[in-house]
Design a protein around this motif. Structure first.
Motif, short mmCIF file in Angstrom:
data_model
loop_
_atom_site.label_atom_id
_atom_site.label_comp_id
_atom_site.label_asym_id
_atom_site.label_seq_id
_atom_site.Cartn_x
_atom_site.Cartn_y
_atom_site.Cartn_z
N GLU A 247 3.86 12.99 -9.75
CA GLU A 247 2.76 13.72 -10.36
C GLU A 247 2.80 13.49 -11.86
O GLU A 247 3.82 13.71 -12.51
CB GLU A 247 2.86 15.22 -10.06
CG GLU A 247 1.71 16.00 -10.62
CD GLU A 247 1.86 17.51 -10.41
OE1 GLU A 247 1.08 18.24 -11.04
OE2 GLU A 247 2.74 17.93 -9.66
N THR A 248 1.67 13.02 -12.40
CA THR A 248 1.56 12.80 -13.83
C THR A 248 0.44 13.68 -14.38
O THR A 248 -0.30 14.30 -13.61
CB THR A 248 1.26 11.32 -14.15
OG1 THR A 248 -0.06 11.01 -13.69
CG2 THR A 248 2.27 10.39 -13.51
N VAL A 249 0.31 13.70 -15.68
CA VAL A 249 -0.77 14.45 -16.31
C VAL A 249 -2.12 13.90 -15.86
O VAL A 249 -3.09 14.64 -15.71
CB VAL A 249 -0.63 14.38 -17.85
CG1 VAL A 249 -1.83 14.99 -18.54
CG2 VAL A 249 0.65 15.07 -18.29
N ASP A 250 -2.18 12.59 -15.61
CA ASP A 250 -3.43 11.93 -15.25
C ASP A 250 -3.73 11.91 -13.76
O ASP A 250 -4.81 11.50 -13.36
CB ASP A 250 -3.39 10.48 -15.76
CG ASP A 250 -3.08 10.42 -17.25
OD1 ASP A 250 -3.62 11.26 -17.99
OD2 ASP A 250 -2.30 9.55 -17.66
N GLY A 251 -2.80 12.29 -12.91
CA GLY A 251 -3.03 12.27 -11.47
C GLY A 251 -1.75 12.03 -10.70
O GLY A 251 -0.66 12.29 -11.18
N ASP B 57 4.48 10.61 -24.51
CA ASP B 57 3.98 10.26 -23.18
C ASP B 57 5.10 10.34 -22.15
O ASP B 57 5.12 9.63 -21.19
CB ASP B 57 3.34 8.88 -23.18
CG ASP B 57 4.27 7.81 -23.71
OD1 ASP B 57 5.43 8.14 -24.06
OD2 ASP B 57 3.86 6.65 -23.78
N HIS C 253 9.53 7.79 -18.19
CA HIS C 253 8.71 6.65 -17.79
C HIS C 253 9.36 6.07 -16.54
O HIS C 253 10.57 5.88 -16.50
CB HIS C 253 8.68 5.57 -18.86
CG HIS C 253 7.93 5.98 -20.09
ND1 HIS C 253 7.86 5.18 -21.20
CD2 HIS C 253 7.23 7.09 -20.40
CE1 HIS C 253 7.14 5.78 -22.14
NE2 HIS C 253 6.76 6.95 -21.68
N ASN D 267 3.72 -1.72 -18.43
CA ASN D 267 2.84 -0.59 -18.19
C ASN D 267 3.49 0.39 -17.19
O ASN D 267 3.05 0.49 -16.05
CB ASN D 267 1.50 -1.09 -17.66
CG ASN D 267 0.45 0.00 -17.66
OD1 ASN D 267 0.58 1.00 -18.35
ND2 ASN D 267 -0.57 -0.19 -16.85
N LYS E 69 3.72 6.87 -16.83
CA LYS E 69 4.07 7.76 -17.94
C LYS E 69 3.59 9.18 -17.67
O LYS E 69 2.89 9.44 -16.70
CB LYS E 69 3.42 7.25 -19.24
CG LYS E 69 3.89 5.88 -19.64
CD LYS E 69 3.20 5.43 -20.91
CE LYS E 69 3.68 4.04 -21.31
NZ LYS E 69 3.04 3.58 -22.54
N ASN E 70 3.93 10.10 -18.57
CA ASN E 70 3.52 11.51 -18.51
C ASN E 70 3.91 12.15 -17.18
O ASN E 70 3.13 12.88 -16.57
CB ASN E 70 2.01 11.64 -18.74
CG ASN E 70 1.62 11.20 -20.13
OD1 ASN E 70 2.19 11.63 -21.11
ND2 ASN E 70 0.64 10.31 -20.20
#
Length: 165
Positions: free
Chosen positions: A109-113, A139, A143, A154, A157-158
């Motif tokens: 689970e990240t901040v973005d999804g 971020d 990682h 890439n 992150k987050n």
């Protein structure tokens, strides 16, 4: 931003991961060289035995006097910790959590999804926790890098949490 990350889900034990203390962990490795060097499983008992034997031999040959080179080694280690970019293998955390036999995936689970990956890939993953001697505040706190280094440029992150499904 919270620096604590939970590993939960289809596991016997929920694990709390605190990347801020991993700098003191002996399993940490230099992230810049991790994917370029051949990775091999280490037998900790054999490694410990060799280290003790080397120390014993040195004491017999030189006596119990501290060689002058140890001071420079400590200085180098301190410099490396203050400027290094480090990662730690993810597999020991999965082992400690005792993942259920019927578990198939890891959900990051990240901040973005959410990012879902198979457990076989997750076992080889490494977690980056420091860049140029500083924690990953912007971020981070973690990682996620695949074991083959395919997402080195890439990473994921987050990261907020890990969940085993």
């Amino acid at each position: 931003m919270e620096s604590i990350v939970m590993l939960s889900g289809n596991v016997k034990y929920t694990i709390t991961l605190d990347p801020s203390v991993w700098i003191f962990d002996d399993r940490r490795q230099d992230l810049h060289t991790y994917f370029h060097e051949q990775q091999e499983e280490k037998d900790t008992l054999e490694e410990y035995t060799k280290e003790v034997s080397k120390h014993w031999d040195r004491e017999i040959i030189e006596g119990a006097v501290v060689p002058p080179t140890l001071k420079t080694e400590k200085k180098y280690l301190k410099e490396e910790l203050l400027t290094g970019t480090f990662c730690i293998p993810f597999k020991p955390f999965l082992t400690n959590a005792e993942v259920s036999e019927n578990a198939k995936n890891l959900v990051i689970e990240t901040v973005d999804g959410m990012v879902t990956i198979p457990l076989t890939v997750a076992e080889k993953m490494v977690l980056g926790f420091s860049k140029d001697g500083k924690p990953l505040r912007e971020d981070g706190p973690i990682h996620c890098y695949y074991g083959d280094g395919s997402n080195y440029e890439n990473p994921i992150k987050n990261v907020v949490s890990f969940k085993i499904e």
